[in-house]
Design an enzyme around this catalytic site. Structure first.
Site, PDB file in Angstrom:
ATOM      1  N   SER A   1       0.871  -1.189   0.000  1.00  0.00           N
ATOM      2  CA  SER A   1       0.000   0.000   0.000  1.00  0.00           C
ATOM      3  C   SER A   1       0.897   1.224   0.000  1.00  0.00           C
ATOM      4  O   SER A   1       2.056   1.148   0.418  1.00  0.00           O
ATOM      5  CB  SER A   1      -0.843   0.004   1.286  1.00  0.00           C
ATOM      6  OG  SER A   1      -1.421   1.284   1.499  1.00  0.00           O
TER       7      SER A   1
ATOM      8  N   TYR B   1      -2.886  -1.107  10.422  1.00  0.00           N
ATOM      9  CA  TYR B   1      -2.778  -1.322   8.966  1.00  0.00           C
ATOM     10  C   TYR B   1      -1.446  -0.779   8.439  1.00  0.00           C
ATOM     11  O   TYR B   1      -0.719  -1.466   7.712  1.00  0.00           O
ATOM     12  CB  TYR B   1      -3.960  -0.632   8.271  1.00  0.00           C
ATOM     13  CG  TYR B   1      -4.008  -0.843   6.783  1.00  0.00           C
ATOM     14  CD1 TYR B   1      -4.570  -1.996   6.248  1.00  0.00           C
ATOM     15  CD2 TYR B   1      -3.497   0.113   5.898  1.00  0.00           C
ATOM     16  CE1 TYR B   1      -4.622  -2.200   4.880  1.00  0.00           C
ATOM     17  CE2 TYR B   1      -3.547  -0.085   4.530  1.00  0.00           C
ATOM     18  CZ  TYR B   1      -4.114  -1.230   4.020  1.00  0.00           C
ATOM     19  OH  TYR B   1      -4.164  -1.432   2.662  1.00  0.00           O
TER      20      TYR B   1
HETATM   21  C1  BGC Z   1      -6.253   1.398   1.921  1.00  0.00           C
HETATM   22  C2  BGC Z   1      -7.422   2.235   1.435  1.00  0.00           C
HETATM   23  C3  BGC Z   1      -6.986   3.660   1.186  1.00  0.00           C
HETATM   24  C4  BGC Z   1      -5.723   3.735   0.337  1.00  0.00           C
HETATM   25  C5  BGC Z   1      -5.180   5.146   0.214  1.00  0.00           C
HETATM   26  C6  BGC Z   1      -5.120   1.548   0.933  1.00  0.00           C
HETATM   27  O1  BGC Z   1      -4.048   0.736   1.294  1.00  0.00           O
HETATM   28  O2  BGC Z   1      -6.655   0.045   2.044  1.00  0.00           O
HETATM   29  O3  BGC Z   1      -8.467   2.199   2.389  1.00  0.00           O
HETATM   30  O4  BGC Z   1      -8.026   4.361   0.527  1.00  0.00           O
HETATM   31  O5  BGC Z   1      -4.721   2.908   0.901  1.00  0.00           O
HETATM   32  O6  BGC Z   1      -5.131   5.820   1.445  1.00  0.00           O
END
Ligand code: BGC
Length: 285
Positions: free
Chosen positions: A170, A183
């Site tokens: 991410s 996360y």
């Molecule tokens: C998350 C999303 C988020 C995106 C940008 C991703 O890794 O799961 O919820 O919109 O990152 O912030």
């Protein structure tokens, strides 16, 4: 004039079953493949000629649909239910894959989830669940894949490399994220898991990379794009001024899994419309 509204701009259009099957003969496992980014990657790999195991943990019907789409492109596919944070279930899944397909060439470590909470209210369960699926799950699957890649080695008619692992990370492997500490910690962990494994297994001709998506239109972040107000606010963070589609990630994964990217290992490919370019600095600073 910069574009501010995507509505009148052309969209990417590609054939559904392209004639050039750049992954022909390769066997792929995609975790969390019955929805969102995982589904788009599984379909894209199948369209590119790979046979695909569609892993999922909930939603049998959705998984079966993904299998059917892949089969309609003349690739083989089956769905397999397993929780990637369970060592036993991961091992059983790899055994099944080797029984059915003979081996694995491509692992897409995609399964992931969010359990958001303000930091001081975050429970240990919320922390453990996110780290367990997003980070430990990637470790468990990558370890099984590396064992099989090393056992089998390079098969030159299939690929120049002995195997490819793509970790779906991410933008939050580098962008801190208030309210999502579990996360962001899991994705930061995925970044150094990926790089350290890449360093260790490169001499065996195994490539390990990440794709780091930005805001992609999937169920995980519906709140960020489903109303005009939320979408407008999201676009302040995206210099390219459109949300990402799951297919944007599918296409990147096909290329990163193919021999076209053979000299690339240990890298995060950001597919984010510029979200990591510090859009707040477009003016000022
Ligand atoms: C998350 C999303 C988020 C995106 C940008 C991703 O890794 O799961 O919820 O919109 O990152 O912030």
């Amino acid at each position: 004039m910069p574009y501010s509204n995507e509505e009148n701009l052309p969209k990417v259009v590609l054939p559904e079953c392209p004639a050039e099957k750049i992954l022909k003969g390769q066997k792929a496992l995609v975790t969390g493949a019955n929805s969102g980014i995982g589904k788009a990657i599984a379909v894209a790999l199948g369209q590119a000629g790979a046979d695909v195991v569609v892993n999922y943990v909930r939603g049998d019907e959705q998984a079966d649909e993904v299998v059917k789409v892949i089969q309609s492109c003349d690739s083989r596919a089956f769905a397999h239910r397993a929780d990637v944070s369970s060592e036993d279930q991961v091992k059983a899944m790899f055994r099944k894959m080797v029984d059915e397909f003979g081996t694995i060439d491509i692992l897409i470590n995609n399964a992931g989830l969010q359990k958001d909470a303000p930091f001081e209210e975050m429970t240990l369960d919320q922390w453990n669940l996110v780290i367990g699926v997003n980070l430990t799950g990637q470790f468990l699957c990558a370890r099984e894949a590396v064992r099989e890649f090393k056992r089998r080695g390079v098969v030159k008619d299939v690929s120049c490399s002995a195997g490819k692992i793509i970790c779906i990370s991410s933008v939050h492997e580098v962008i801190p994220w208030a309210g999502h500490v579990n996360y962001a910690a899991s994705k930061g962990g995925v970044m150094l898991l990926m790089k350290s494994v890449a360093q260790e297994v490169a001499p065996y001709r195994i490539r390990v990379n990440s794709i780091a998506p930005g805001a992609i239109r999937t169920p995980i972040n519906t709140a960020a794009w489903s109303t005009p107000e939320a979408y407008a606010s999201l676009m302040k963070l995206v210099p390219y001024k459109r949300i990402g589609e799951p297919e944007d990630i599918g296409r990147a994964a096909v290329w990163l899994a193919s021999d076209y990217s053979d000299y690339i290992t240990g890298t995060s490919l950001f597919v984010d419309g510029g979200m990591t370019l510090y859009p707040g600095f477009e003016e000022g600073g």
